[in-house]
Design an enzyme around this catalytic site. Sequence first.
Site, PDB file in Angstrom:
ATOM      1  N   ALA A  20       0.821  -1.218   0.000  1.00 14.79           N
ATOM      2  CA  ALA A  20       0.000   0.000   0.000  1.00 14.79           C
ATOM      3  C   ALA A  20       0.852   1.265   0.000  1.00 14.79           C
ATOM      4  O   ALA A  20       0.463   2.297   0.520  1.00 14.79           O
ATOM      5  CB  ALA A  20      -0.920  -0.009   1.227  1.00 14.79           C
ATOM      6  N   GLY A  22       2.253   2.630  -2.848  1.00 18.22           N
ATOM      7  CA  GLY A  22       2.226   3.332  -4.132  1.00 18.22           C
ATOM      8  C   GLY A  22       1.549   4.689  -4.021  1.00 18.22           C
ATOM      9  O   GLY A  22       0.742   4.933  -3.123  1.00 18.22           O
ATOM     10  N   ARG A  26      -2.621   8.057 -10.607  1.00 19.50           N
ATOM     11  CA  ARG A  26      -3.753   8.131 -11.537  1.00 19.50           C
ATOM     12  C   ARG A  26      -5.057   8.559 -10.872  1.00 19.50           C
ATOM     13  O   ARG A  26      -6.012   8.932 -11.536  1.00 19.50           O
ATOM     14  CB  ARG A  26      -3.931   6.769 -12.235  1.00 19.50           C
ATOM     15  CG  ARG A  26      -2.827   6.462 -13.231  1.00 19.50           C
ATOM     16  CD  ARG A  26      -2.801   4.992 -13.636  1.00 19.50           C
ATOM     17  NE  ARG A  26      -2.161   4.151 -12.615  1.00 19.50           N
ATOM     18  CZ  ARG A  26      -2.014   2.824 -12.717  1.00 19.50           C
ATOM     19  NH1 ARG A  26      -2.482   2.180 -13.781  1.00 19.50           N
ATOM     20  NH2 ARG A  26      -1.416   2.141 -11.749  1.00 19.50           N
ATOM     21  N   ASN A 241      -7.469   2.069  -9.995  1.00 16.80           N
ATOM     22  CA  ASN A 241      -6.333   2.954 -10.243  1.00 16.80           C
ATOM     23  C   ASN A 241      -6.697   4.411 -10.475  1.00 16.80           C
ATOM     24  O   ASN A 241      -5.853   5.289 -10.341  1.00 16.80           O
ATOM     25  CB  ASN A 241      -5.508   2.429 -11.417  1.00 16.80           C
ATOM     26  CG  ASN A 241      -4.837   1.105 -11.079  1.00 16.80           C
ATOM     27  OD1 ASN A 241      -4.248   0.961 -10.014  1.00 16.80           O
ATOM     28  ND2 ASN A 241      -4.969   0.130 -11.958  1.00 16.80           N
ATOM     29  N   ASN A 399     -30.102  27.248  23.209  1.00 17.29           N
ATOM     30  CA  ASN A 399     -29.114  26.521  24.019  1.00 17.29           C
ATOM     31  C   ASN A 399     -27.766  27.224  24.122  1.00 17.29           C
ATOM     32  O   ASN A 399     -26.908  26.799  24.875  1.00 17.29           O
ATOM     33  CB  ASN A 399     -28.903  25.123  23.436  1.00 17.29           C
ATOM     34  CG  ASN A 399     -28.381  25.159  22.008  1.00 17.29           C
ATOM     35  OD1 ASN A 399     -28.657  26.102  21.271  1.00 17.29           O
ATOM     36  ND2 ASN A 399     -27.646  24.139  21.620  1.00 17.29           N
ATOM     37  N   ARG A 453     -44.872  36.981  27.729  1.00 15.17           N
ATOM     38  CA  ARG A 453     -44.919  37.786  26.514  1.00 15.17           C
ATOM     39  C   ARG A 453     -45.730  39.041  26.836  1.00 15.17           C
ATOM     40  O   ARG A 453     -46.484  39.067  27.811  1.00 15.17           O
ATOM     41  CB  ARG A 453     -45.604  37.011  25.378  1.00 15.17           C
ATOM     42  CG  ARG A 453     -47.033  36.688  25.704  1.00 15.17           C
ATOM     43  CD  ARG A 453     -47.752  35.885  24.646  1.00 15.17           C
ATOM     44  NE  ARG A 453     -49.166  35.806  24.995  1.00 15.17           N
ATOM     45  CZ  ARG A 453     -49.948  34.786  24.726  1.00 15.17           C
ATOM     46  NH1 ARG A 453     -49.471  33.748  24.070  1.00 15.17           N
ATOM     47  NH2 ARG A 453     -51.210  34.819  25.062  1.00 15.17           N
TER      48      ARG A 453
HETATM   49  C1  UD1 Z   1      -0.199  -4.654 -10.512  1.00 12.38           C
HETATM   50  C2  UD1 Z   1       0.548  -5.868 -11.110  1.00 12.38           C
HETATM   51  C3  UD1 Z   1      -0.257  -6.375 -12.302  1.00 12.38           C
HETATM   52  C4  UD1 Z   1      -1.656  -6.722 -11.865  1.00 12.38           C
HETATM   53  C5  UD1 Z   1      -2.324  -5.540 -11.182  1.00 12.38           C
HETATM   54  C6  UD1 Z   1      -3.641  -5.973 -10.591  1.00 12.38           C
HETATM   55  C7  UD1 Z   1       2.886  -5.403 -10.696  1.00 12.38           C
HETATM   56  C8  UD1 Z   1       4.192  -5.057 -11.319  1.00 12.38           C
HETATM   57  N1  UD1 Z   1       1.844  -5.464 -11.524  1.00 12.38           N
HETATM   58  O1  UD1 Z   1      -0.209  -3.637 -11.502  1.00 12.38           O
HETATM   59  O2  UD1 Z   1       0.377  -7.517 -12.852  1.00 12.38           O
HETATM   60  O3  UD1 Z   1      -2.413  -7.138 -13.002  1.00 12.38           O
HETATM   61  O4  UD1 Z   1      -1.511  -5.039 -10.111  1.00 12.38           O
HETATM   62  O5  UD1 Z   1      -4.371  -4.871 -10.124  1.00 12.38           O
HETATM   63  O6  UD1 Z   1       2.841  -5.658  -9.520  1.00 12.38           O
HETATM   64  N2  UD1 Z   1       3.176  -0.620  -4.481  1.00 12.38           N
HETATM   65  C9  UD1 Z   1       4.014  -0.393  -3.404  1.00 12.38           C
HETATM   66  N3  UD1 Z   1       5.250   0.109  -3.626  1.00 12.38           N
HETATM   67  C10 UD1 Z   1       5.718   0.371  -4.876  1.00 12.38           C
HETATM   68  C11 UD1 Z   1       4.864   0.136  -5.977  1.00 12.38           C
HETATM   69  C12 UD1 Z   1       3.594  -0.375  -5.743  1.00 12.38           C
HETATM   70  O7  UD1 Z   1       3.629  -0.621  -2.252  1.00 12.38           O
HETATM   71  O8  UD1 Z   1       6.869   0.789  -4.978  1.00 12.38           O
HETATM   72  C13 UD1 Z   1       1.837  -1.161  -4.227  1.00 12.38           C
HETATM   73  C14 UD1 Z   1       0.717  -0.229  -4.641  1.00 12.38           C
HETATM   74  O9  UD1 Z   1       0.346   0.603  -3.569  1.00 12.38           O
HETATM   75  C15 UD1 Z   1      -0.376  -1.198  -5.056  1.00 12.38           C
HETATM   76  C16 UD1 Z   1       0.372  -2.440  -5.493  1.00 12.38           C
HETATM   77  O10 UD1 Z   1       1.682  -2.315  -5.004  1.00 12.38           O
HETATM   78  O11 UD1 Z   1      -1.218  -1.533  -3.966  1.00 12.38           O
HETATM   79  C17 UD1 Z   1       0.399  -2.590  -7.001  1.00 12.38           C
HETATM   80  O12 UD1 Z   1       0.922  -1.418  -7.570  1.00 12.38           O
HETATM   81  P1  UD1 Z   1       0.200  -0.693  -8.781  1.00 12.38           P
HETATM   82  O13 UD1 Z   1       1.016   0.422  -9.217  1.00 12.38           O
HETATM   83  O14 UD1 Z   1      -1.211  -0.437  -8.464  1.00 12.38           O
HETATM   84  O15 UD1 Z   1       0.335  -1.870  -9.874  1.00 12.38           O
HETATM   85  P2  UD1 Z   1      -0.557  -2.083 -11.155  1.00 12.38           P
HETATM   86  O16 UD1 Z   1       0.002  -1.282 -12.261  1.00 12.38           O
HETATM   87  O17 UD1 Z   1      -1.975  -1.925 -10.845  1.00 12.38           O
HETATM   88 CA    CA Z   2      -3.188  -1.365  -9.130  1.00  9.72          CA
END
Ligand code: UD1
Ligand code: CA
Length: 510
Positions: A20, A22, A26, A241, A399, A453
């Site tokens: 979690a 990321g 987007r 996303n 009040n 009154r």
């Molecule tokens: C990812 C998968 C993809 C899959 C999709 C499903 C990868 C490379 N790809 O793509 O194959 O089909 O999910 O929804 O994993 N995160 C971190 N640290 C980071 C990067 C990401 O904690 O440095 C976490 C994000 O918060 C997220 C998860 O990893 O919860 C996946 O990252 P995200 O960027 O959403 O990957 P997708 O492009 O959706």
């Molecule tokens: Ca994702």
Amino acid sequence: MTLQDTPTTDGAVGAVVVLAAGQGTRMRSRMPKVLHPIGGRSLLGHVLAAAAPLRAAQTVVVVGSGREAVAEHLSAVAPGALPVVQEEQLGSGHAAAVALDALTEVTGAVLILNGDAPLLREETLTALVRAHQQAGDVLTVLTAEVADPTGLGRIVRDAGGAVRAIVEERDADDTQRAIREVNAGVYVGDAAAVREALTRVGAANDQGEQYLTDVLGLLVADGAPVGGHRAADPDDTLGCNDQRELAARRRTMNDRVIDDLMRAGVVVVDPQTTWVDVTVEVAAEVVLHPGTQLLGATTVGAGAVVGPDSTLVDTEVGDGASVVRSHVQLAEIGPAATVGPFSYLRPGTRLGRGAKVGAYVETKNVEVGEGSKVPHLSYVGDATIGEHSNIGAATVFVNYDGVAKHRTTVGDHVRIGSDTMLVAPVTVGDGAYTAAGSVITTDVPPGAMAVARARQRNVGGWVARRRPGTPGAEAAAAADDAAAAATDTRTTESADRPPAATDDDQQGRS
Ligand code: UD1
Ligand code: CA
């Protein structure tokens, strides 16, 4: 196979890792992606709730972007989970490695999930873990067949159907792009094997990130047993996303909730405009009219009717109560009580059995006793109202003195006249009355009629003298003439008419 060799298939795991960290660029939002609310929980909250029944001894959540906010949220919704900081967002593989480093020894498999898949359900995760345990794989990935795989990692299988690799769309060739089986971002595997493979993951891809998905190909190359388990319901695997996907997931989640309610005997007149959080409880034979939102910790008792166009937040609705076109937050509505239309019930409002709060009434921090009524156009704040009392139209519980709030106490069987100002702190005793239009500043003893009154004074002939020639003056003159003529007639015919009503202390009762 001896008893000892029988693989466990209980669906339990040793550890849960949620990714979690990321940014969720987007989403185009300042709020960290996993905190976005849908259906009564954050995205992260839904993922944790789905994984909770798997009884993991340890749960680790990788935080990074907006880490303070995410960690704070975590301590509120899942105090047992450990936040682990990924300083730089170098990819999902890097995030998984950071998490695995934070785990103490894992007994059993580790379940790794993206934090942005709110539709995941316990059954789907349990089925994945069972499949993994039955096959005796080192790593099993959750997959789904979807109509539109755009943006997702593709599951590459060999001619025999064995999973060989996960290829991100931006790194895929045309043949791979045509694959409609995708990676759900949910993996269960042996912690040591995954940890080791992660050390070998590079960043030679279109994004220059360390992909968790590469672990699968590496283990396949090692000759390790790896599997893919298709989710029974592809919706479970859908991530989130951007705002459009968030809205779509919210809709799907709501459809599921409404579906469950209808199966359990709740009447949902218009499923499209009825929104119910996953955290809400609704009893059978409740009727939900169009435009109803039931949110948070709301509960609705048997036979109650809610809506149309009503929002209930963290509110308890008793059996057989009704709420029509109203906004209600942190309130308790007693059995058979009625609210609305157009009522605003604020936190701390508690309505007893059969109580009524009617049109254009605002309440806050108030107890309305059994059978008592506030039917029209009133503000009732910081008060206790006893049983079977009536608060006349346009009454205000005053009040606030500009500095502090004060309480008003109204007893049982009280009749507050219309347009009474009850200036707190003040007490109106049992069975007392107040005259319409009174400003009550001192306590009213039980059984008294409080009149506070100015006495009415009629200045006769004022309009004729001060507003001569106006339509009002003409109307008054005509009325005088008619009255004089009637007096003449009555005198002549000795006609007998009943006296006109003189009671000026009418209550705003209904
Ligand atoms: C990812 C998968 C993809 C899959 C999709 C499903 C990868 C490379 N790809 O793509 O194959 O089909 O999910 O929804 O994993 N995160 C971190 N640290 C980071 C990067 C990401 O904690 O440095 C976490 C994000 O918060 C997220 C998860 O990893 O919860 C996946 O990252 P995200 O960027 O959403 O990957 P997708 O492009 O959706
Ligand atoms: Ca994702």
